[in-house]
Motif scaffolding. Structure first.
Motif, short mmCIF file in Angstrom:
data_model
loop_
_atom_site.label_atom_id
_atom_site.label_comp_id
_atom_site.label_asym_id
_atom_site.label_seq_id
_atom_site.Cartn_x
_atom_site.Cartn_y
_atom_site.Cartn_z
N GLU A 37 0.83 -1.21 0.00
CA GLU A 37 0.00 0.00 0.00
C GLU A 37 0.86 1.26 0.00
O GLU A 37 0.59 2.22 -0.73
CB GLU A 37 -0.92 -0.01 1.22
CG GLU A 37 -1.97 1.08 1.21
CD GLU A 37 -2.96 0.95 0.07
OE1 GLU A 37 -3.35 1.99 -0.50
OE2 GLU A 37 -3.34 -0.19 -0.26
N ARG A 38 1.92 1.25 0.80
CA ARG A 38 2.83 2.41 0.87
C ARG A 38 3.49 2.67 -0.47
O ARG A 38 3.57 3.82 -0.93
CB ARG A 38 3.89 2.16 1.95
CG ARG A 38 4.97 3.23 2.05
CD ARG A 38 6.02 2.84 3.08
NE ARG A 38 6.78 1.68 2.69
CZ ARG A 38 7.95 1.72 2.03
NH1 ARG A 38 8.48 2.90 1.70
NH2 ARG A 38 8.59 0.61 1.72
N LEU A 39 3.97 1.63 -1.12
CA LEU A 39 4.65 1.79 -2.40
C LEU A 39 3.70 2.29 -3.48
O LEU A 39 4.05 3.17 -4.27
CB LEU A 39 5.28 0.46 -2.82
CG LEU A 39 6.44 -0.03 -1.95
CD1 LEU A 39 6.80 -1.46 -2.30
CD2 LEU A 39 7.66 0.88 -2.09
N ILE A 40 2.49 1.75 -3.51
CA ILE A 40 1.52 2.20 -4.51
C ILE A 40 1.12 3.64 -4.26
O ILE A 40 1.00 4.44 -5.20
CB ILE A 40 0.30 1.27 -4.53
CG1 ILE A 40 0.70 -0.12 -5.05
CG2 ILE A 40 -0.82 1.84 -5.39
CD1 ILE A 40 -0.39 -1.16 -4.98
N ALA A 41 0.94 4.01 -2.99
CA ALA A 41 0.60 5.39 -2.67
C ALA A 41 1.70 6.36 -3.09
O ALA A 41 1.43 7.53 -3.41
CB ALA A 41 0.33 5.53 -1.17
#
Length: 296
Positions: A34-38
């Motif tokens: 989730e962090r990387l996609i955000a």
């Protein structure tokens, strides 16, 4: 390029979170996706070298892939790493990728035994034809001892499902672009080569350091793409300094330490390693500060 949707941009090889007993923390993995996609990354290659894939048993490998695909939820393509020394395990993983809805495969040169380049190429084609999934292949002579020359890569590019190559032999990247870049995406294997690689026709990077600074990697890619050379040069130098700090010893020991310094609890590496020194920690912290200044 062909009309096929080819990989491009910052494609991250996620590190695998571990708990205090070196068991995989799957909730932390989902959070990290989730962090990387955000942060704006353009794709993921779970269970690659940065993920310590060779230390995972088959059940762990399957669950890491499934967790990543489910967490990504179709927002970015997930090219599932399926490198295993056993053909039977590899076939099991191909079926698993189909079952979980993975977008494609990330296929590394077989390790743990010696192969010729022709054997590796035949292996890649066997897997691609069996899987019928878009596949990024990895030319990694430094890890495997097998060097795929541009002519052989060009032959592999004739297969419609071979959509990209992570080119791990940087001196030949420009020639790989010339011989095969009309049919597959050429991606550099080292973050510090992204800017010069795109200058000769590469379309992105399969990145390890973006685990630490994903926003900066995306910003660098965007700056290069729009021709903002002053910003690209600042970010390029800062990322080069970060990469130098992270590769001072084996993956992903220092990558995980850098993530800790950024406030991301990801645990230790399973690979054998001596304790991280204060000098190593300071160098990483200084490189992280340098990236922050370049982003300002």
């Amino acid at each position: 390029m062909t009309g096929i949707a080819l990989p491009s941009g910052v494609i991250v090889a996620p590190a695998t979170p571990m708990d205090g007993e070196l068991h995989i923390d799957y909730d932390a993995l989902a959070d990290d996706v989730e962090r990387l996609i955000a942060a704006g990354v353009h794709g993921l290659t779970p269970c690659a070298i940065t993920a310590e894939a060779e230390t995972l048993d088959l059940g762990e490998h399957r669950r890491v892939l499934q967790t990543t695909v489910e967490a990504a939820a179709g927002r970015v393509p997930v090219y599932c790493g399926i490198g295993r020394p056993s053909i039977l395990e590899l076939r099991t993983l191909i079926d698993h990728v189909h079952d979980i809805g993975g977008d494609g495969l990330f296929l590394i040169t077989p390790y743990a035994s010696a192969h010729t380049a022709d054997e590796v190429a035949a292996h890649f084609l066997d897997v691609v034809e069996r899987a019928e999934l878009d596949t990024i292949i990895y030319n990694c002579p430094g890890y495997s001892g097998v060097h795929l020359v541009p002519e052989l890569i060009s032959d592999l590019a004739d297969h419609s499902k071979v959509v990209g190559i992570k080119e791990g032999h940087q001196p030949q990247l420009a020639e790989t672009v010339q011989q095969a870049g009309d049919r597959l995406a050429v991606l550099t294997a080292r973050d510090s080569y992204l800017m010069p690689s795109m200058a000769v026709g590469a379309v992105g990077v399969v990145s390890f350091a973006a685990n630490v600074e994903p926003e900066a990697h995306v910003a660098l890619y965007d700056a290069i793409a729009v021709g903002d050379l002053p910003r690209a040069e600042r970010l390029h130098q800062a990322i080069c300094d970060l990469v130098d700090a992270l590769v001072a010893r084996s993956y992903p020991v220092l990558i995980k330490e850098a993530m800790h310094l950024k406030g991301r609890a990801i645990g230790s590496a399973r690979r054998v390693a001596t304790p991280i020194s204060s000098a190593e920690r300071l160098r990483i912290a200084q490189a992280i500060d340098g990236v922050a200044r370049a982003m300002a």
